[in-house]
Design an enzyme around this catalytic site. Structure first.
Site, PDB file in Angstrom:
ATOM      1  N   SER A 140       0.828  -1.201   0.000  1.00 55.74           N
ATOM      2  CA  SER A 140       0.000   0.000   0.000  1.00 55.74           C
ATOM      3  C   SER A 140       0.866   1.255   0.000  1.00 55.74           C
ATOM      4  CB  SER A 140      -0.964  -0.058   1.182  1.00 55.74           C
ATOM      5  OG  SER A 140      -2.047   0.823   1.008  1.00 55.74           O
ATOM      6  N   GLU A 182      -0.837  14.581  12.910  1.00 54.23           N
ATOM      7  CA  GLU A 182      -0.948  15.892  12.269  1.00 54.23           C
ATOM      8  C   GLU A 182      -0.254  15.890  10.912  1.00 54.23           C
ATOM      9  OE1 GLU A 182       0.370  19.067  14.747  1.00 54.23           O
ATOM     10  OE2 GLU A 182      -1.015  18.591  16.382  1.00 54.23           O
ATOM     11  N   HIS A 185      -7.395  -6.170   1.219  1.00 55.92           N
ATOM     12  CA  HIS A 185      -6.248  -5.262   1.085  1.00 55.92           C
ATOM     13  C   HIS A 185      -5.084  -5.667   1.960  1.00 55.92           C
ATOM     14  CE1 HIS A 185      -4.095  -1.667   0.124  1.00 55.92           C
ATOM     15  NE2 HIS A 185      -4.173  -1.176   1.352  1.00 55.92           N
TER      16      HIS A 185
END
Length: 252
Positions: free
Chosen positions: A82, A171, A232
């Site tokens: 991924s 963040e 996945h």
């Protein structure tokens, strides 16, 4: 940036790169199973025990290159899932001399429309107070993340104790999400002509037939293989099948 690494075994080097919200230790079953290789599992930036910072695939590929050089590894086979797969593809396209063989697990060199902003926001919303229990964090996440296995996966990044904290750079990941969903051919790249395997989950929607053309354009010698019954996270759902494919392709 020098990334945190976990090294298993001896032999020809194989570098493992995890996906979004993952870490090097999540790939431990694969790492320990690739006997005959020096398996180097890396924490990508903003993950695991690696430093934090802005993310894009060119930067992350440069992190991998710098870390390999720091470990005395001029060339290795790369296996990326991924997010790690896009990072591995970028390294192969920009520094092909560093990549002996390439395995890309359940991702393609295309842009994706889904995102995980809601997951990040739910993780950020958990009050990180002293005495926080994992079941409390799980209950808070359940309002957004319905699947228990996915919640458990995300909570692997939560460090409990006197001062609970997230290992993961939430963040930075949130700010970089548009970069992580896109695919743009890296500047100055050339098609990677080395041996390449695209390994997808049979029940996953991440690698669609429309990806065949960009795969062929960028990786003209790519083989394609499907792991039946896997979604996945194919390496977690069908580890033995994935390990067998990796051993065969990497000649281990």
């Amino acid at each position: 940036m020098i990334l945190n690494s976990i090294v298993n075994g001896e032999g020809a080097p194989v570098v493992l790169l995890h996906g979004l919200f993952g870490a090097a230790r999540n790939l431990g079953v694969i790492a320990r199973s690739l006997s005959g290789a020096r398996v180097i599992s890396l924490d990508l930036r903003n993950h695991g025990d690696s430093p934090h910072g802005a993310m894009d695939f060119g930067t992350m590929a440069a992190d991998v290159a710098e870390t390999m050089q720091s470990l005395g590894v001029p060339q290795a086979s790369l296996v990326g899932h991924s997010l790690g797969g896009k990072t591995a593809m970028t390294l192969a396209l920009t520094r092909p001399q560093m990549v002996e063989r390439l395995v890309v697990m359940d991702i393609a060199p295309v842009s994706y429309s889904h995102d995980y902003d809601a997951y990040v926001a739910a993780m950020q919303a958990i009050e990180l107070r002293p005495g926080l229990a994992r079941h409390e964090a799980d209950a808070a996440l359940a309002q957004v993340v319905e699947e228990p296995p996915m919640r458990a996966f995300l909570l692997n990044n939560l460090v409990l104790g006197a001062e609970p904290r997230w290992r993961i750079g939430l963040e930075e990941i949130a700010a970089s999400m548009p970069n992580l969903l896109r695919w743009d051919d890296p500047p100055g790249m050339q098609p990677y002509t080395g041996p390449t395997l695209f390994l997808r989950g049979g029940d996953s929607h991440y690698v669609q037939p429309a990806a065949d053309a960009p795969i062929a354009r960028l990786f003209p010698n790519a083989e394609r293989e499907t792991v039946a019954g896997a979604c996945h996270w194919l390496h977690a759902e069908k580890p033995q099948e994935v390990i067998a494919s990796l051993k065969g392709f990497l000649h281990l």
